[in-house]
Design an enzyme around this catalytic site. Structure first.
Site, mmCIF file in Angstrom:
data_model
loop_
_atom_site.group_PDB
_atom_site.id
_atom_site.type_symbol
_atom_site.label_atom_id
_atom_site.label_comp_id
_atom_site.label_asym_id
_atom_site.label_seq_id
_atom_site.Cartn_x
_atom_site.Cartn_y
_atom_site.Cartn_z
ATOM 1 N N LYS A 1 -1.044 2.463 -7.449
ATOM 2 C CA LYS A 1 -0.510 3.371 -6.677
ATOM 3 C C LYS A 1 0.602 4.076 -7.259
ATOM 4 C CE LYS A 1 -2.921 3.077 -2.416
ATOM 5 N NZ LYS A 1 -3.986 4.140 -2.234
ATOM 6 N N HIS B 1 0.531 -1.275 -0.071
ATOM 7 C CA HIS B 1 -0.016 0.010 0.190
ATOM 8 C C HIS B 1 0.806 1.388 0.280
ATOM 9 C CE1 HIS B 1 -2.105 3.266 1.801
ATOM 10 N NE2 HIS B 1 -3.340 2.770 1.027
HETATM 11 O O1 G3P Z 1 -9.816 1.106 -3.343
HETATM 12 C C1 G3P Z 1 -10.266 1.665 -2.235
HETATM 13 C C2 G3P Z 1 -9.292 1.846 -1.093
HETATM 14 O O2 G3P Z 1 -8.295 0.973 -1.016
HETATM 15 C C3 G3P Z 1 -8.581 3.298 -1.479
HETATM 16 O O3 G3P Z 1 -7.847 3.672 -0.459
HETATM 17 O O4 G3P Z 1 -5.712 4.106 0.853
HETATM 18 O O5 G3P Z 1 -7.001 2.123 1.382
HETATM 19 O O6 G3P Z 1 -5.777 2.345 -0.898
HETATM 20 P P1 G3P Z 1 -6.688 3.099 0.109
HETATM 21 MG MG MG Z 2 -6.397 0.684 -1.920
#
Ligand code: G3P
Ligand code: MG
Length: 230
Positions: A104, A50
């Protein structure tokens, strides 16, 4: 009635280390019909993590982009799990759930498209079993231009972020909206525009009930059992 979709957020990340194969396997055990994972590109491979830094989820520090793939793969991403590559996630899921690839990092879009095409052409997956989402609209445009069959989802985390013109122009399939922005009006407008509405991150059963009443098409949750049990 249309199915209410359960996206396991970073896998079943309420139970197992996020974005690992054990979180993916747990999500399937708990009945999630979609798995959401976050990806970065490292040396031509998509890796599942992430943050752009290693600090929060692994036993090392520093930026993901500064490390070699082999080194990243030697790290502990929690409970002895490795940082997976996206290909391993697809092989492990093996069509038992859909995959939402959240782009990302930079230069992830072409790699994601190639991987999806490979799994559709050679491994009996369907385009409907993939969703590619991003906060970065340039990346979504690139995905759609490379392959119009791939479903794109627009991520929205700020109020008054306009998406309708973009969605129409680039034939978006869905909007993935942060829970505080998922008002009755937002949901109704998105539906009028022909978009599915998926809401993140929903870990409270009362919120799930409320959002279902409002007609959302699915939620992202760290605890897939909250959706599947009802
Ligand atoms: O894809 C939904 C959610 O995952 C977006 O935010 O920061 O958890 O990647 P995050
Ligand atoms: Mg996400």
């Amino acid at each position: 009635m249309e199915k209410f979709h359960c996206f396991a957020h970073r896998g079943a990340s309420g139970h197992e280390p996020e974005n690992t194969l054990s979180a993916v396997e747990k999500a399937i055990d708990l009945g999630a019909d979609w798995i959401e994972v976050d990806v970065y590109a490292v040396k031509g491979e998509l890796i599942v993590i992430h943050d752009e830094r290693l600090d929060r989820t692994t036993n090392d520090t520093g930026y993901v982009r500064d490390k070699s793939l082999a080194y990243l793969r030697s790290l502990d991403a929690g409970k002895g799990q490795r940082i997976p590559i996206l290909r391993e996630v697809l092989d492990s899921v093996d069509r038992r759930a859909g995959i939402n690839i959240e782009l990302k990092g930079p230069k992830t879009e072409g790699l994601a498209v190639s991987l999806i095409e490979e799994y559709v052409k050679e491994r009996q997956w369907n385009y409907e079993q993939f969703a590619v989402s991003s906060f970065n609209r340039r990346q979504l445009i690139k995905v759609k231009k490379l392959n119009p069959h791939i479903r794109i989802g627009i991520l929205i985390d700020l109020p008054r972020r306009h998406y309708a013109i973009f969605a129409r122009r680039y034939d978006a399939y869905s909007v993935h909206v942060q829970i505080d922005l998922a008002s009755a009006r937002f949901i109704a407008r998105a539906h009028e525009r022909g978009l599915k509405v998926f809401v993140y991150t929903v870990n409270n059963p009362e919120d799930i009930d409320r959002l279902q009443v409002l007609g959302v098409d699915g939620i992202f949750t760290d605890f897939p059992e909250l959706v599947v049990k009802r």
